[in-house]
Design an enzyme around this catalytic site. Structure first.
Site, PDB file in Angstrom:
ATOM      1  N   CYS A 419       0.841  -1.201   0.000  1.00 43.74           N
ATOM      2  CA  CYS A 419       0.000   0.000   0.000  1.00 43.74           C
ATOM      3  C   CYS A 419       0.879   1.255   0.000  1.00 43.74           C
ATOM      4  CB  CYS A 419      -0.909   0.007   1.227  1.00 43.74           C
ATOM      5  SG  CYS A 419      -2.238  -1.210   1.127  1.00 43.74           S
ATOM      6  N   ASP A 463      18.817  44.092  -2.019  1.00 47.94           N
ATOM      7  CA  ASP A 463      18.728  45.551  -2.084  1.00 47.94           C
ATOM      8  C   ASP A 463      19.383  46.145  -0.844  1.00 47.94           C
ATOM      9  OD1 ASP A 463      17.387  45.547  -4.428  1.00 47.94           O
ATOM     10  OD2 ASP A 463      15.405  45.824  -3.565  1.00 47.94           O
TER      11      ASP A 463
END
Length: 765
Positions: A419, A463
């Site tokens: 499974c 920045d």
């Protein structure tokens, strides 16, 4: 340019990846549906569809699988829009601002364009499509995560199956002749609803669901008279799923607890009276009273009062932030020691926490590359398991004359071992936990692909203004030429009273810090591009640039050298002239954030190259760069920043771009990962690929570390799920283990994988 419709649903009852897969398969087959994204952790489903889609039929299809469905507001989306850089259109003007020598008062240094919040209108929920789940059709319906497990449908079903198993054991012991029938009935108590769900899933397009594998294994065990084991296996299957659901619910609760931080009521001021109202009824512009110790019930701006605000629920910052009139506050944060009057700036559905929750939910719907690979793999893996199980059951008896019962038993065990639950949930569980953990610390990541990409970054471009620095100038030096430093500051601040210029605000803030009483001024005049003049206590006073001051008074060479030295450090110098004599000077600079140096060091220690990209002048940028020890590229236009990001990528680097989310849009779009630095604004939440709410430079490194931890966790989960399967596959074939260990291998692996993933909830500190 063509457009599609996009509709989101709230789906109740999902607790594992198998749930999402069944819903995805069923809905994807509906007419007009072009794409489906399902998030188990968020409990949401988004579908992209055309006008021919029948949304009621889609809801009915999902309800038929056993889930509750609530349709949220739909909206048009442009199917040509880039999915990677949603903030690429948010303006292209330069983010950094030159700090020259001139001291003017014409406009603020950072005049950012307003972000159109209306473009992100999310709409109100449509309550009309709420429907209850079909009873007993969904194997993973564990009920509400905030209630005890035994009150959920799945909890009750598990207890019933367990009771039936105990009764069967008692009857079998007392009346051995009917033992087989007793265990067969006990097995059917748990198996019937599982089989019903298997059939519904098969009809919806998912033939090889875990329920189908379980049903085949149980019926097969019944056929070979292994009823006792079959009943026990069904019970253990239900217990395993129950544990899985309880564990998986923790990640969902982590985000839901954020929404619970916002108080349900607020104190509304209206017509001079204060009344308690529902927080969700507050309208933009309303004035609310926030008492000391209360949680703030809406995003807003302080109208009056000042207090320390604990912003930890939103930003993760443990130190309270002092807030004054004009400052923004967030819903869910805690007021300190003074009453505040706050003007509401966002409706309840659009406050900061609501948008954070929505962003994380949408991010969890976006699958990571690894998750997509595992999904594709599982589609072939599960049928492959069925084929292997059939071969194990049939080949030895048919070819070598082995015993049928023995090898059918082994084939059934292999069905249970194979499974795919643990394997399928290994990636989304880890990613959901990481997204939740990051959000609680103010690190917002827009999906699993971004989370994976952060860990691969080898270069980060940042920045300067508002990212590496505070974004506003501060007084760094007070120079005495003729007057004392306190007197220089007192007269300078007097001239700046009432000004909104950033340099003026810096001087006034310093005077407030030093508790200086300001004298009255008269005949104040702003001299465009030069400075400001006024009469103070009968004296003629001028404050402005060194160039303008030199036209009023001779500046000695030594004093000029001192001014030039300050300029060389990237500081703006305002010179004070009193009655035609040089009196003093004040130097200001946008200073680095408190954690900038440590944050950059953390990136370097992680092997990441860092570079500053700024539109500021080279002198100012170099001074900040020298202080922080970072490579500097200055005097850049937005297109220059984009070009440099491209050059770094051409060098083989994986590049992240950090900015404020408004400017530098071309560079954010060009980077592999764009990160917006902000304080809970629309921009910080809606642009780029990721956002840092509290603006700490160190959080860039924390994001990268979170990504690496997540990927390690995913690899551990895959190893756990496949490793256990491989071990039990071998032991089953050689006859060491059987059905009981097989189901424990599957459900146990699923719970282990989920619990391992939930460790990530404690990562972001």
């Amino acid at each position: 340019m063509s457009t599609d419709l996009q509709t989101r649903f709230r789906v109740g009852g999902m607790d594992c990846a198998s749930c999402a897969s069944k819903i995805d398969t069923a809905v994807r087959r509906m007419p007009g549906v072009e794409d489906v994204s399902v998030s188990v952790t968020a409990g949401t489903m988004s579908i992209r569809h055309d006008q021919t889609s029948d949304l009621d039929a889609i809801g009915k299809k999902v309800r038929g699988l056993g889930y509750s469905v609530e349709r949220l507001a739909g909206r048009h989306v442009d199917n040509q829009t880039s999915a990677n850089h949603g903030g690429a259109c948010c303006g292209g003007h330069a983010h950094d601002h030159a700090n020259g020598d001139s001291h003017t008062h014409s406009s603020p240094a950072n005049d950012h364009d307003a972000h159109d919040h209306d473009s992100h209108e999310h709409g109100k929920q449509d309550r009309g499509d709420r429907a209850a789940a079909v009873e007993g059709l969904h194997g993973h319906d564990h009920g509400p995560s905030d209630g005890p497990w035994w009150k959920s449908k799945k909890g009750r079903a598990t207890l019933l199956a367990g009771a039936a198993l105990v009764v069967a054991y008692v009857i079998g012991h007392l009346v051995p002749s009917i033992q087989l029938y007793a265990f067969a009935i006990a097995m059917l108590v748990g198996l019937v609803p599982i089989a019903r769900r298997a059939i519904m899933a098969a009809l919806a397009g998912t033939l090889f669901s875990i329920e189908m594998l379980m049903t085949i294994a149980a019926v097969g065990a019944l056929a070979i008279n292994a009823t006792e084991e079959a009943a026990a296996v069904v019970f253990l299957f239900l217990v395993g799923e129950l544990l899985e659901g309880v564990a998986a619910g923790k990640a969902r609760d982590s985000i839901k607890s954020l929404a619970a931080l916002v108080p349900k009521t607020a104190l509304l001021e209206e017509a001079g009276k204060t009344s308690e109202v529902q927080a969700e009824s507050l309208e933009i512009g309303a004035i609310i009273l926030v008492r000391p110790g209360d949680r703030i019930s809406a995003d807003g701006v302080i109208v009056s009062g000042e207090s320390a605000i604990n912003e930890a629920p939103v930003t993760g910052e443990s130190v309270p932030t002092q807030k004054n009139a004009g400052d923004s506050v967030f819903a869910g944060t805690v007021n300190g020691d003074a009453a505040l009057r706050v003007r509401v700036t966002a409706a309840a559905a659009d406050n900061t926490i609501a948008r954070v929750v929505k962003l994380v939910e949408e991010a969890q719907e976006s699958k990571a590359p690894t998750e997509r690979f595992i999904d594709r793999f599982s589609k072939y893996y599960t049928p492959g398991v069925v084929v292997v199980a059939a071969l194990v059951a049939l080949v030895p008896p048919l070819i070598w004359g082995a015993k049928w019962d023995e090898w059918i038993y082994k084939g059934l065990a292999i069905l249970l071992i194979g499974c795919p639950c643990a394997l399928v949930i290994s990636t989304p569980a880890a990613i959901a936990a990481s997204l939740s953990a990051g959000a609680r610390r103010g690190l917002l990541l827009k999906g699993g692909a971004v989370l994976e990409g952060l860990g691969r970054l080898t270069a980060v471009a940042l920045d300067k203004t508002g990212t590496l620095t505070e974004g506003k100038p501060k007084v760094t030096d007070i120079v005495s030429f003729g007057l004392s430093e306190p007197e220089t500051l007192r007269l300078s601040a007097a001239l700046e009273t009432g000004s909104s210029h950033p340099l003026a605000i810096a001087i006034l803030e310093r005077a407030t810090e030093n508790q200086i009483a300001l004298p009255a001024v008269s005949d104040a005049k702003a001299l465009g591009g030069k400075g400001v003049s006024a009469t103070v206590e009968g004296r003629s006073v001028f404050l402005g640039s060194a160039k303008a001051a030199s036209g009023l008074v001779d500046i000695p060479a030594a004093d000029q050298t001192a001014i030039s030295a300050l300029n060389d450090e990237g500081k703006t110098v305002s010179v004070l002239v009193v009655d035609g004599k040089l009196a003093g000077a004040i130097a200001m600079r946008d200073e680095p954030r408190a954690d900038a140096a440590d944050g950059l060091k953390a990136l370097k220690d992680a092997g990441v190259r860092v570079v500053m990209l700024t539109g500021d002048n080279a002198r100012t940028a170099s001074a900040i760069g020298k202080t922080l020890g970072i490579e500097v590229r200055a005097d850049l236009l937005p297109e220059d920043k984009q070009r440099i990001v491209g050059e770094l990528k051409q060098q083989g680097l994986v590049v992240g771009k950090v900015g404020d989310g408004i400017n530098d849009a071309p560079a954010l779009a060009a980077a592999d990962v764009g990160i917006a630095m902000g304080g809970g604004t629309d921009v910080a939440l809606e642009t780029a690929d990721a956002a840092i709410l509290h603006g700490r430079v160190g959080d860039v490194a924390r994001m990268i570390d979170l990504s690496k931890r997540t990927m390690r966790n995913i690899y551990q989960n895959i190893a756990i799920s496949l490793g256990l399967k491989a071990i039990f596959l071998v032991t089953t074939i050689i006859g060491v283990t059987g059905l009981w260990p097989a189901i424990l291998a599957d459900t146990g692996a699923t719970v282990l994988v989920t619990m391992n993933a939930l460790r990530l909830l404690r990562v972001a500190k």
